[in-house]
Design a protein around this motif. Structure first.
Motif, short mmCIF file in Angstrom:
data_model
loop_
_atom_site.label_atom_id
_atom_site.label_comp_id
_atom_site.label_asym_id
_atom_site.label_seq_id
_atom_site.Cartn_x
_atom_site.Cartn_y
_atom_site.Cartn_z
N ALA A 62 0.85 -1.18 0.00
CA ALA A 62 0.00 0.00 0.00
C ALA A 62 0.89 1.23 0.00
O ALA A 62 1.75 1.39 0.87
N GLU A 63 0.68 2.09 -1.00
CA GLU A 63 1.37 3.37 -1.04
C GLU A 63 0.58 4.33 -0.16
O GLU A 63 -0.62 4.53 -0.38
N ILE A 64 1.23 4.89 0.84
CA ILE A 64 0.57 5.68 1.87
C ILE A 64 1.19 7.07 1.91
O ILE A 64 2.40 7.23 1.76
N GLU A 65 0.37 8.09 2.16
CA GLU A 65 0.84 9.43 2.50
C GLU A 65 0.07 9.88 3.72
O GLU A 65 -1.14 9.67 3.81
N GLU A 80 5.68 9.85 3.16
CA GLU A 80 5.29 9.00 2.04
C GLU A 80 5.92 7.65 2.29
O GLU A 80 7.14 7.55 2.45
N GLU A 81 5.09 6.61 2.38
CA GLU A 81 5.55 5.28 2.76
C GLU A 81 5.02 4.22 1.81
O GLU A 81 4.03 4.43 1.12
N LEU A 82 5.65 3.09 1.89
CA LEU A 82 5.14 1.87 1.28
C LEU A 82 4.96 0.86 2.41
O LEU A 82 5.91 0.58 3.15
N HIS A 83 3.75 0.38 2.61
CA HIS A 83 3.46 -0.63 3.62
C HIS A 83 3.40 -1.99 2.93
O HIS A 83 2.60 -2.17 2.00
N MET A 84 4.22 -2.92 3.36
CA MET A 84 4.27 -4.26 2.77
C MET A 84 3.66 -5.26 3.75
O MET A 84 4.15 -5.45 4.85
N TRP A 85 2.58 -5.88 3.33
CA TRP A 85 1.86 -6.87 4.12
C TRP A 85 2.11 -8.25 3.52
O TRP A 85 1.93 -8.43 2.31
N SER A 86 2.49 -9.22 4.33
CA SER A 86 2.68 -10.60 3.87
C SER A 86 1.61 -11.46 4.54
O SER A 86 1.35 -11.31 5.74
#
Length: 117
Positions: A62-65, A80-86
């Motif tokens: 998920a690209e997050i701001e 500005e982040e990238l959330h990586m869910w496994s």
């Protein structure tokens, strides 16, 4: 969510070394609760947007701001982040990591400069 979920588990996290309270490795549901407790104690979120989602092979990114105010000093920060869910085979969250500019957050927390003009 798995009982043994790995949350922000990194081999050598620079933010954790800088004592960013919410960016320390956590495990299990209690660890996830500790993450959100530390985050909420340190920051007041003023805006949060999911910009885009990407998925494949048991993962969702998920690209997050978001914008926040640092409770300790009043500094504002735009992140500005990238959330990586496994996910495991049963669709439960097995791991979570976020990718972002840790130096920007550390500066805002330490009160050197507000990250947003």
């Amino acid at each position: 969510m798995r009982d043994d979920v790995a949350w922000d588990a990194w081999r050598a996290p620079s933010a954790a070394r800088a004592r960013v309270s919410w960016l320390v490795e956590q495990h299990g549901k209690d660890g996830v609760q500790a993450f959100f407790g530390a985050l909420g104690s340190a920051l007041e979120l003023t805006d949060f947007q999911v910009v885009s989602l990407m998925s494949g092979a048991g993962k969702v990114a998920a690209e997050i701001e978001f914008d926040a105010m640092v409770r300790a000093n009043g500094n504002s920060v735009h992140v500005e982040e990238l959330h990586m869910w496994s996910f495991d085979d049963e669709g439960r969250v097995a791991a979570y990591r976020d990718y972002f500019d840790t130096a920007e957050d550390i500066e805002a927390l330490e009160g050197h400069a507000a990250a947003v003009p």
